[in-house]
Design a protein around this motif. Structure first.
Motif, PDB file in Angstrom:
ATOM      1  N   ARG A   1      48.048  38.238  39.380  1.00  0.00           N
ATOM      2  CA  ARG A   1      48.297  39.674  39.213  1.00  0.00           C
ATOM      3  C   ARG A   1      49.657  40.129  39.749  1.00  0.00           C
TER       4      ARG A   1
ATOM      5  N   HIS B   1      39.560  44.163  41.352  1.00  0.00           N
ATOM      6  CA  HIS B   1      39.256  45.029  40.222  1.00  0.00           C
ATOM      7  C   HIS B   1      39.551  46.492  40.514  1.00  0.00           C
TER       8      HIS B   1
ATOM      9  N   CYS C   1      38.093  50.418  31.657  1.00  0.00           N
ATOM     10  CA  CYS C   1      37.829  50.721  33.058  1.00  0.00           C
ATOM     11  C   CYS C   1      36.345  50.871  33.349  1.00  0.00           C
TER      12      CYS C   1
ATOM     13  N   THR D   1      34.875  47.399  33.548  1.00  0.00           N
ATOM     14  CA  THR D   1      35.342  46.709  34.754  1.00  0.00           C
ATOM     15  C   THR D   1      34.594  47.187  35.988  1.00  0.00           C
TER      16      THR D   1
ATOM     17  N   ALA E   1      41.709  48.362  31.925  1.00  0.00           N
ATOM     18  CA  ALA E   1      41.883  48.167  33.373  1.00  0.00           C
ATOM     19  C   ALA E   1      43.061  47.236  33.618  1.00  0.00           C
ATOM     20  N   GLY E   2      44.234  47.822  33.752  1.00  0.00           N
ATOM     21  CA  GLY E   2      45.425  47.027  34.023  1.00  0.00           C
ATOM     22  C   GLY E   2      45.665  45.983  32.948  1.00  0.00           C
ATOM     23  N   SER E   3      45.817  44.722  33.358  1.00  0.00           N
ATOM     24  CA  SER E   3      46.096  43.641  32.416  1.00  0.00           C
ATOM     25  C   SER E   3      44.835  43.014  31.829  1.00  0.00           C
ATOM     26  N   LEU E   4      43.668  43.522  32.207  1.00  0.00           N
ATOM     27  CA  LEU E   4      42.414  42.958  31.708  1.00  0.00           C
ATOM     28  C   LEU E   4      42.143  43.388  30.269  1.00  0.00           C
TER      29      LEU E   4
ATOM     30  N   HIS F   1      42.257  47.232  42.073  1.00  0.00           N
ATOM     31  CA  HIS F   1      43.670  47.152  41.684  1.00  0.00           C
ATOM     32  C   HIS F   1      43.816  47.305  40.174  1.00  0.00           C
ATOM     33  N   ASP F   2      42.985  46.584  39.400  1.00  0.00           N
ATOM     34  CA  ASP F   2      43.052  46.670  37.943  1.00  0.00           C
ATOM     35  C   ASP F   2      42.733  48.081  37.459  1.00  0.00           C
TER      36      ASP F   2
END
Length: 367
Positions: free
Chosen positions: A177, A131, A40, A43, A33-36, A133-134
């Protein structure tokens, strides 16, 4: 004043589910999930867990810890089922917020170990917006929430963050972010629920920027006022707080508080600080009451409570207040709260160094 209620929770969750449904046929466990560090699926489940936990704490009036339960998906649940869980937990939080009484608070660890219904709504919205967004970044989906929704959570939950040209990029920057021109990169962050201090018959409820802005513009700040409206001094103080917020120098701990009567939930006045502690640990407070609440000891009670809170801090050594020479009732309030009249040389220094007006008296509390 832009509201923060179950309606905003529902709006945020609807935008999340609508966005993610476009990728429901993909394997969310295989995509970060993105930069996490989470994938997904994890998240999205985390968001649902947060929504349910907030709903449970608020509805269950949790006091010292989270209500001891957890969310577990049935075996074999796919992405469509997970999205249904997101919708359901969002609906539960929205219902908990909308049915909570105005003064209800429940446990949340940061920063003051409690949040009110607006705080829980805002925390839920922030979890969903950020989240989503992520998740959208990881899944290659386009996502931008309504600007008003992002601005609302900034004014309710990020009072320490100076507003930017646009709310959504500001929220992304404030939570590590994104970038914002002229501001340093954010590596760590926390949201900031309002401070509430209990007194004998009153609750000192910290004003958020959204409420302060409404008061400055002639609104009620979300409170029901004894006599129908706040005293003009409260509106003035709210205006100064808004200016500090917009300038990026507002510290929520040293802001403005509404005095709410515990017996009936009516707001009876305001109290707050004129700024943050100076290098010598000196901080100044001011207060007022609506005319209908005067002569009943509320001001003394509020001054005692706020002074005790301040003097217990490591960065405060002296609390001062100024009062007009002919304002005997206010002088009695300060005396009953443990303040003493300053010496002549202290008053002269206050005039020279702190701009105290001629004709005012200085009262001091050192504990």
């Amino acid at each position: 004043m832009r509201a923060m209620s179950g309606t905003q929770v529902t709006e945020a969750v609807r935008g999340c589910v609508t966005t993610l449904r476009a990728a429901a046929d993909r394997d969310w466990t295989a995509v970060r999930a993105g930069s996490l560090e989470w994938d997904c699926h994890a998240t999205a489940l985390h968001v649902a867990e947060c929504l349910l936990a907030y709903a449970g704490n608020l509805a269950g009036h949790a006091r010292d810890a989270y209500v001891p339960f957890e969310l577990r998906l049935d075996d074999g649940v796919g992405n469509d089922g997970l999205l249904h869980v997101l919708e359901t937990t969002g609906a539960l939080l929205a219902a908990a917020v909308n049915t909570a009484a105005p003064g209800d608070r429940a446990f949340h660890p940061y920063p003051f170990r409690s949040a009110d219904r607006e705080g829980f709504a805002a925390m839920g919205v922030v979890e969903v917006l950020l989240h989503t967004h992520d998740l959208a970044a990881g899944l290659g989906l386009a996502y931008t929430p309504p600007e008003e929704l992002a601005e609302s959570v900034l004014t309710w939950l990020f009072p320490h963050v100076q507003p930017g040209p646009e709310a959504w990029p500001t929220l992304l920057w404030a939570t590590g972010r994104g970038e914002l021109a002229g501001r340093p990169k954010v590596d760590s962050w926390r949201w900031h629920n309002n401070l509430v201090i209990s007194a004998e018959r009153l609750t000192l409820t910290g004003l958020r920027p959204a409420a302060a802005r409404d008061l400055r513009l002639g609104g009620d700040g979300g409170f029901t006022w004894l006599g129908g409206a706040p005293y003009e001094g409260t509106r003035d103080a709210a205006g100064f707080m808004v200016k500090a917020y917009e300038a990026g120098v507002h510290r929520p701990d040293f802001g403005v508080f509404t005095l709410v009567r515990a017996a009936d939930g009516l707001a009876v006045g305001g109290i707050g600080f004129h700024g943050t502690p100076d290098a010598e640990g000196r901080v100044e407070l001011g207060y007022d009451l609506v005319p209908e609440a005067r002569g009943q000891g509320y001001a003394t009670e509020a001054v005692r409570a706020l002074t005790a809170w301040a003097i217990a801090r490591d960065d405060v050594h002296t609390v001062v207040a100024t009062v007009e020479a002919d304002n005997a009732p206010s002088q009695r309030v300060l005396a009953r709260a443990g303040f003493h009249r300053a010496e002549a040389k202290q008053e002269e220094a206050a005039r020279e160094d702190h701009g105290m007006e001629s004709g005012q008296r200085l009262y001091v509390y050192t504990g």
